[in-house]
Design a protein around this motif. Structure first.
Motif, mmCIF file in Angstrom:
data_model
loop_
_atom_site.group_PDB
_atom_site.id
_atom_site.type_symbol
_atom_site.label_atom_id
_atom_site.label_comp_id
_atom_site.label_asym_id
_atom_site.label_seq_id
_atom_site.Cartn_x
_atom_site.Cartn_y
_atom_site.Cartn_z
ATOM 1 N N GLY A 354 0.816 -1.203 0.000
ATOM 2 C CA GLY A 354 0.000 0.000 0.000
ATOM 3 C C GLY A 354 0.849 1.251 0.000
ATOM 4 O O GLY A 354 2.049 1.230 -0.216
ATOM 5 N N PRO A 356 1.031 4.892 -1.836
ATOM 6 C CA PRO A 356 2.227 4.181 -2.300
ATOM 7 C C PRO A 356 3.497 4.536 -1.553
ATOM 8 O O PRO A 356 4.517 3.878 -1.701
ATOM 9 C CB PRO A 356 2.333 4.620 -3.770
ATOM 10 C CG PRO A 356 1.673 5.951 -3.816
ATOM 11 C CD PRO A 356 0.556 5.891 -2.819
ATOM 12 N N ARG A 402 1.725 7.479 -13.178
ATOM 13 C CA ARG A 402 1.111 6.372 -12.434
ATOM 14 C C ARG A 402 1.254 5.037 -13.151
ATOM 15 O O ARG A 402 1.552 4.005 -12.537
ATOM 16 C CB ARG A 402 -0.378 6.698 -12.213
ATOM 17 C CG ARG A 402 -1.151 5.665 -11.415
ATOM 18 C CD ARG A 402 -0.611 5.534 -10.006
ATOM 19 N NE ARG A 402 -0.393 6.849 -9.411
ATOM 20 C CZ ARG A 402 0.528 7.120 -8.509
ATOM 21 N NH1 ARG A 402 1.339 6.175 -8.100
ATOM 22 N NH2 ARG A 402 0.663 8.336 -8.017
ATOM 23 N N SER A 433 -4.880 -1.733 -0.337
ATOM 24 C CA SER A 433 -4.961 -0.273 -0.362
ATOM 25 C C SER A 433 -4.469 0.242 -1.723
ATOM 26 O O SER A 433 -5.062 -0.094 -2.748
ATOM 27 C CB SER A 433 -4.177 0.306 0.811
ATOM 28 O OG SER A 433 -4.404 1.686 0.941
ATOM 29 N N TYR A 434 -3.384 1.008 -1.759
ATOM 30 C CA TYR A 434 -2.840 1.404 -3.059
ATOM 31 C C TYR A 434 -2.468 0.168 -3.877
ATOM 32 O O TYR A 434 -2.624 0.145 -5.101
ATOM 33 C CB TYR A 434 -1.616 2.293 -2.876
ATOM 34 C CG TYR A 434 -0.869 2.568 -4.161
ATOM 35 C CD1 TYR A 434 -1.375 3.456 -5.103
ATOM 36 C CD2 TYR A 434 0.341 1.923 -4.430
ATOM 37 C CE1 TYR A 434 -0.696 3.698 -6.289
ATOM 38 C CE2 TYR A 434 1.025 2.162 -5.608
ATOM 39 C CZ TYR A 434 0.503 3.052 -6.541
ATOM 40 O OH TYR A 434 1.173 3.293 -7.709
ATOM 41 N N ARG A 477 -3.571 13.701 -0.873
ATOM 42 C CA ARG A 477 -3.509 12.656 -1.884
ATOM 43 C C ARG A 477 -3.451 13.219 -3.306
ATOM 44 O O ARG A 477 -2.895 12.592 -4.212
ATOM 45 C CB ARG A 477 -4.706 11.719 -1.729
ATOM 46 C CG ARG A 477 -4.515 10.649 -0.667
ATOM 47 C CD ARG A 477 -3.263 9.915 -0.927
ATOM 48 N NE ARG A 477 -3.004 8.831 0.002
ATOM 49 C CZ ARG A 477 -1.833 8.235 0.116
ATOM 50 N NH1 ARG A 477 -0.822 8.664 -0.603
ATOM 51 N NH2 ARG A 477 -1.647 7.242 0.934
ATOM 52 N N TYR A 481 -1.723 11.755 -6.645
ATOM 53 C CA TYR A 481 -2.521 11.139 -7.696
ATOM 54 C C TYR A 481 -2.930 12.112 -8.799
ATOM 55 O O TYR A 481 -3.152 11.713 -9.935
ATOM 56 C CB TYR A 481 -3.787 10.529 -7.094
ATOM 57 C CG TYR A 481 -3.534 9.349 -6.193
ATOM 58 C CD1 TYR A 481 -2.743 8.284 -6.613
ATOM 59 C CD2 TYR A 481 -4.095 9.278 -4.916
ATOM 60 C CE1 TYR A 481 -2.514 7.193 -5.789
ATOM 61 C CE2 TYR A 481 -3.873 8.185 -4.087
ATOM 62 C CZ TYR A 481 -3.077 7.152 -4.527
ATOM 63 O OH TYR A 481 -2.848 6.078 -3.720
#
Length: 568
Positions: A354, A356, A402, A433-434, A477, A481
């Motif tokens: 997770g 990241p 990503r 999670s991630y 986040r 992201y």
């Protein structure tokens, strides 16, 4: 089924004769203690909910307890065998700071679950909770400096922090002259000595700094090309120990504050030191685990160089075959991973951690161990974006990059086939999670590569995730992201939810109703979309967990389902 107890958060009691730690031996996480004189262990708390953290203060022990893993910690005093609440506001996350003895007040920060505002607060029984300052980013108390000053951090993004002082008498906030960066801890020495901070202010790696608390000048005194994880001073301040995360494994060093000399200590370097305590000058206590060593507490005699296990884990264990390796990704980047490789294995799975901004490490992982025992090879990569390999590596997956991280996993699969002789028809993908998001990316963008897939509390669509996650978490986040209204096209192009129809592998999804990080709806919408398409998906939801599953009954249930799913 025998299970392996997880120990965490080891701390030394005030008299130096007791070690406290959190253990899930009772089926959930409770506070336990070990008498260092006779070695006896005993359970300290008996709560319905998990103990999340604890602190020793002049008046006793402060406990952080949440509801069903929702991370909204409420603060309690430990009295006898009971935990009595003194700050109970279920809609707020409470971040404990210190007890200001001179004022007779608890100092903490808090934030409402739906707000991006963090509040610095004081509390005592007479005045109740008083708001002193508001912040637009996550703010935390790190230390009290003298009678008047709090040292605080304010998050810049999901990685970096800035340091501030808050004068409690004047009610004033001042930014300190350190650059933004990762900041782990600060430790005060004697009154006339320097403070020691663990930060990455210079070169992107967490190292040790001497800090002058009068003008806040700082000098880096170690130069590890890895991240420092723990720093402990002896009682007289004349000696110290350091543990360093070297390619995932903890290496222990002795540090001389006078000469700045660093010397490796003879302690096993094939696992992870989770915490350490040095209650006297001779005996160092380490909470340790490795791939085939469940969590244990070790005592290391610093003078005689002798060591012994003080607290042994439950259950039989046997040595396993594992190694630290690396592979070259699509663009030439060297990516580390570790491999559990049973003899005569009959299938393999890649597990993505997770974050990241986290790191897979060779600590004891019961699921990995049980999969290995069933003949499943487990490969655990630290794809780009992981902690532990410097700032360049950490930032190498941001926003538009990503899918480069996804390509790392595809390159690992090719490496396992070409260099480790894995069966290309029997490689599965799994993540939490991630890592769950990465799993969904891989089964929707490269559906033909995977035999089976497991997604645990993963993101299925960045647009819905950023929209539904708490606003204070959204801001942090987004730096990683991308931002709503700016990166919408990219979000739609890569979205696993939008590409759900492409999934070929049977998919198993796990989530929990009280997840405060990845909304429960992320898994619901993915499962429903696939079911409506007639695809092979199963969904398990836990009523009494949050983002991190902590109850033994649920962990056993999930692990059992995953093992059966991957072995069949």
């Amino acid at each position: 089924m025998a299970y392996y107890v997880k120990y965490s958060d080891m701390k030394s009691g005030e008299n130096g004769e007791t070690l406290f730690y959190i253990s899930d031996e009772s089926g959930k996480r409770e506070l336990w203690q070990m008498n260092l004189v006779d070695g006896k262990v005993s359970q300290v708390t008996y709560e319905e909910e998990n103990i999340k953290d604890y602190w020793f203060e002049e008046h006793g022990v402060v406990l952080a307890i949440d509801h069903n893993g929702n991370e909204r910690n409420q603060l309690h005093r430990l009295e006898g065998e009971g935990a009595l609440p003194f700050i109970q506001e279920p809609d707020y996350f409470h971040h404990y700071g210190i007890y200001d003895e001179a004022r007779g007040k608890f100092m903490l920060t808090r934030n409402h679950h739906s707000s991006a505002v963090f509040e610095l607060c004081s509390y005592n029984r007479q005045e109740g909770l008083v708001i002193l300052e508001e912040f637009k980013s996550p703010a935390y108390i790190k230390k009290q400096l003298g009678e008047e000053t709090l040292l605080m951090t304010i998050d810049v993004d999901n990685i970096d922090k800035e340091l501030y002082t808050y004068n409690m008498r004047e009610g004033s906030l001042s930014k300190l002259p350190m650059p933004k960066g990762r900041f782990k801890s600060i430790l005060l020495n004697s009154d006339d000595g320097p403070a020691y901070a663990v930060a990455d202010w210079d070169d992107g790696y967490l190292n040790l700094y001497e800090v002058d608390l009068t003008d806040w000048s700082h000098v880096k005194v170690t130069s590890f090309p890895w991240d420092m994880e723990h720093f402990k001073l002896s009682g007289d301040g004349k000696s110290a120990v350091i543990s360093v995360n070297e390619n995932g494994c903890s290496t222990l060093y002795h540090y001389d504050p006078g000469s700045h000399e660093v010397q490796k200590v003879n302690f096993r370097a094939d696992g992870v030191i989770h915490s350490m305590e040095w209650p006297d000058s001779d005996e160092l206590y380490l909470l340790f685990s490795s791939t085939d060593v469940p969590h244990c507490i070790c005592r290391l005699d610093m003078e005689r160089k002798e060591q012994e296990i003080m607290l042994q884990n439950n259950g039989d264990i046997e040595e396993i075959r594992w190694r630290m390796l690396s592979f070259t990704s699509f663009d030439g980047l060297e990516v580390p991973y570790f491999l559990y490789e049973p003899k005569n294995g009959h299938g393999s799975v890649i597990h993505v951690h997770g974050g990241p901004e986290s790191q897979a490490r060779p600590e004891f992982n019961e699921l990995y161990y049980r999969l290995y025992k069933e003949g499943i090879t487990v490969a655990v990569p630290n794809i780009r974006g992981s902690l532990g390999y410097g700032r360049f590596y950490l930032k190498a997956d941001d926003r538009e990059k990503r899918l480069d991280a996804m390509a790392d996993v595809v390159a690992l699969r090719t490496h396992l086939i070409d260099r480790r002789d894995m069966n290309r028809e029997n490689i599965s993908i799994m993540g939490r999670s991630y890592g769950g998001f990465m799993t969904l990316l891989l089964v929707t963008h490269h559906p033909e590569l995977w035999r089976k897939a497991v997604d645990i509390v993963g993101i299925s669509d960045l647009t819905t995730f950023l929209h539904d996650t708490p606003s204070w978490r959204r801001d942090l986040r987004s730096a990683e992201y991308g931002f709503l209204g700016v990166h919408d096209k990219m979000f739609d192009e890569i979205s696993p939810l939008m590409r759900a129809e492409y999934v070929k592998a049977p998919l198993m999804i796990f989530h929990s109703h009280h997840d405060s990080r990845v909304p429960f709806t992320e898994s619901v919408q993915m499962a429903e979309r696939m079911k409506n398409n007639g695809q092979d998906v199963t969904f398990t939801a836990y009523e009494n967990e949050g983002h991190t599953f902590m109850r033994r009954q649920n962990l056993d249930n999930m692990n059992g389902k995953i093992i059966k799913f991957l072995v069949e």
